[in-house]
Design an enzyme around this catalytic site. Structure first.
Site, short mmCIF file in Angstrom:
data_model
loop_
_atom_site.label_atom_id
_atom_site.label_comp_id
_atom_site.label_asym_id
_atom_site.label_seq_id
_atom_site.Cartn_x
_atom_site.Cartn_y
_atom_site.Cartn_z
N HIS A 227 1.58 -0.82 0.29
CA HIS A 227 0.34 0.09 -0.15
C HIS A 227 1.47 1.19 0.33
CE1 HIS A 227 -4.20 -1.74 1.53
NE2 HIS A 227 -4.31 -0.58 0.45
N CYS B 107 -4.16 -5.73 -23.86
CA CYS B 107 -3.87 -5.14 -21.82
C CYS B 107 -3.69 -5.73 -20.77
CB CYS B 107 -5.34 -5.50 -21.33
SG CYS B 107 -5.79 -7.14 -21.65
C1 PEP Z 1 -2.37 -10.88 -19.24
O1 PEP Z 1 -1.75 -11.55 -18.92
O2 PEP Z 1 -1.82 -10.32 -20.13
C2 PEP Z 1 -3.62 -9.84 -18.78
C3 PEP Z 1 -3.31 -8.73 -19.14
O3 PEP Z 1 -3.91 -10.17 -17.21
P1 PEP Z 1 -3.23 -11.13 -15.74
O4 PEP Z 1 -1.86 -9.82 -16.04
O5 PEP Z 1 -4.58 -10.52 -15.71
O6 PEP Z 1 -2.64 -12.54 -16.07
#
Ligand code: PEP
Ligand code: MG
Length: 567
Positions: free
Chosen positions: A187, A500
């Site tokens: 945190h 992502c």
């Molecule tokens: C990924 O695998 O790139 C992703 C965005 O998911 P996580 O990091 O939550 O596995």
């Protein structure tokens, strides 16, 4: 004499100034047993101390979402009957004095948290320690030594800073901090990032080398602290600070712009979030929407599978905050390295290849339905898209789509409003989904590439194993070819692909990803302006040529060297 020490980067940036050594009041707990006549009196003391700290939190001025979150977390823990009951029981049945009973209870709780195989929850043990300390001060009637009133601008050096220390500290006078203990996801580190205070943690023994009043430079970009720098180095760092400030100022002007290349290609620049506090920060940073809401944090922070209404409230609130901007809600991605306190996962040889994400959801169908229903109901309040994690087959996607249709019919029958055109996409993060992308895109409205997992599965390199970390590279040509294939396939079908995984926040890679045809970048709020800036200053045509040049290279190292040379 000038000396340099290394630690873990907690928050970027550079600060310089005099050191303030922060040491905590030492707490000596007596072992003395009490008599039966004193039980009630000792129990009352504990209740008063807990009440007094609760009131203090309630009345504390909170200026950031993190401070609010810490206050809420502490309030929640303090009001957990188990906490108080355990202490009171120790007093009554073991005749321990109030301080000892509190001390033992907190230690036991911290030990349980730290033993869990879950980095996030391990870090939360710090919150338990913090509460124990604050209640102990109340119990002992001593005034907590704190950082809330500093008389001048300083760099704080301490063995450890608790979330309470950081959230109550006098922010205008704290230039930066360094600690012996602490990790990247504590945190304390998160608050430093939010407040944009340079910080280095996990320095082991910086408290042994630093002295009150010494001059120090904190380099949060390199994870270093320099004690007593000479004039030449000071000058060098003053120049660096000037440059960072000028760049920050320039990037600030990008934050509300649309990311359109000079020759007209528009990309969405969205943020990854784990909760509503992250969303506030993302909105402040000018996100075009949310490209990944990791909903598993909602499950991990709870003591039970969150109910439909509990989830609905969070998703609805997120829509309201976004005022029409899109949000991709990823369905539960639990398992692998992410466990739950209240659910026992099967023991597995290879949890990352095991019972997790969409596999678990399609097996525990009621858990899946509850989440999908909550998302559907919230979709009446904004632009929600649904995304499935860890997909390896058309079958999984079709089963999920059928389930969604079934739930929509139920809502229709009950006249409950939802977005009839809600999109359903998948994360492309397994080699199978890359190879089957032409089939999957028939049933998916969009793709989002999860490079964190895709890289580990494409290369068969565990993303958390330090011994083979040098083999884990998003720049490996195998990964780049996979990215290109997925984007091209979606475009051929008239659909779009986002990313992502953390690769989308690697600002050295923005031009390469743009050139590969990526339509949406989703990553850390602090990197959004820089990604927008690069896109705004690029030509799509040139980026495409650049990407095909890089795709033609033989090794990850060659690609990385070229990319770094160009940035
Ligand atoms: C990924 O695998 O790139 C992703 C965005 O998911 P996580 O990091 O939550 O596995
Ligand atoms: Mg993943």
């Amino acid at each position: 004499m000038q000396n340099k020490y290394k630690g873990i980067i907690a928050s970027n940036g550079i600060a310089m100034g005099p050191i303030f050594m922060y040491t905590k009041q030492k707490i000596e707990v007596s072992n003395e047993k009490i008599s039966e006549n004193d039980v009630i009196k000792e129990q009352e003391k504990v209740k008063d101390a807990i009440n007094s700290y609760s009131n203090e939190i309630e009345n504390r001025v909170k200026t950031t979402p993190e401070e609010e979150a810490i206050a809420n977390a502490h309030t929640e823990l303090l009001s957990d009957p188990y906490f108080e009951e355990t202490i009171l029981n120790k007093i009554e049945s073991e005749l321990k004095n109030s301080q000892l009973a509190l001390d033992e209870t907190v230690k036991e709780m911290v030990m349980t948290m730290e033993a869990l195989d879950d980095e996030y929850l391990k870090e939360r043990a710090a919150d338990y320690k913090d509460i124990g300390e604050q209640v102990m001060y109340k119990l002992m009637g001593v005034k907590a030594n704190n950082l809330s009133r500093l008389t001048k601008e300083v760099i704080i050096i301490s063995k450890e800073l608790t979330p309470s220390d950081t959230s109550t500290m006098d922010k205008k006078n704290v230039l930066g901090f360094a600690t012996d203990l602490g990790g990247k996801t504590s945190h304390t580190s998160i608050i430093a990032q939010t407040l944009d205070i340079p910080a280095v943690v996990g320095m082991n023994d910086i408290t042994k080398h630093a002295k009150d009043g010494d001059f120090a430079i904190i380099d949060g970009d390199q994870g270093e602290i320099i004690l007593n720098p000479d004039d030449e180095l000071k000058k060098e760092y003053i120049n660096k600070i000037d440059k960072i400030n000028a760049e920050k100022q320039r990037l600030l002007e990008m934050k509300d712009k649309k990311a359109i290349t000079k020759d007209g290609k528009h990309c969405e620049v969205a943020a990854n979030i784990g909760n509503l506090n992250d969303l506030d920060i993302a909105i402040e940073a000018g996100c075009d929407g949310v490209g990944l809401f990791r909903t598993e944090f909602l499950y991990m922070e709870n003591s039970h599978f969150p109910t439909e209404d509990e989830q609905y409230e969070v998703y609805k609130k997120a829509c309201e905050k976004l005022e029409g901007k899109p949000i991709i809600i990823r369905t539960l991605d639990i398992g692998g390295d992410k466990g739950l306190d209240y659910y026992e996962f099967p023991k597995e040889e290879n949890p990352f290849l095991g019972y997790r994400a969409i596999r678990l959801c399609l097996d525990k169908i009621e858990v899946f339905k509850t989440q999908l229903r909550a998302i559907l109901r919230a979709s009446a309040y904004g632009k929600i898209r649904i995304m499935l994690p860890m997909v390896i087959s058309v079958d999984e996607l079709k089963r999920s789509r059928d389930l969604l249709e079934e739930l929509k019919s139920e809502l229709n029958e009950k006249n409950i409003d939802y977005d009839k055109d809600i999109e359903l996409g998948i994360m492309v993060e397994t080699p199978a989904s890359v190879m089957m992308s032409d089939k999957l895109i028939k049933y998916a409205d969009f793709f989002s590439i999860g490079t964190n997992d895709l890289t580990q599965y494409m290369l068969a390199v565990d993303r958390g194993n330090e011994n083979i970390a040098h083999l884990y590279s998003n720049y490996n040509p195998a990964v780049l070819r996979a990215i290109k294939k997925v984007i091209d396939t979606s475009h051929k079908a008239g659909k779009w692909t986002g990313m992502c995984g953390q690769f989308a926040s690697d600002t050295n890679a923005t031009k390469l990803l743009l050139g590969l045809g990526l339509d949406e970048f989703s990553g850390s709020a602090s990197k959004l302006s820089k990604v927008k800036d690069t896109i705004l200053n690029s030509s799509f045509k040139q980026a495409q040529e650049y990407a095909s040049e890089l795709l033609d290279l033989d090794t990850a190292n060659e690609v990385e060297q070229k990319v770094l040379g160009d940035n």
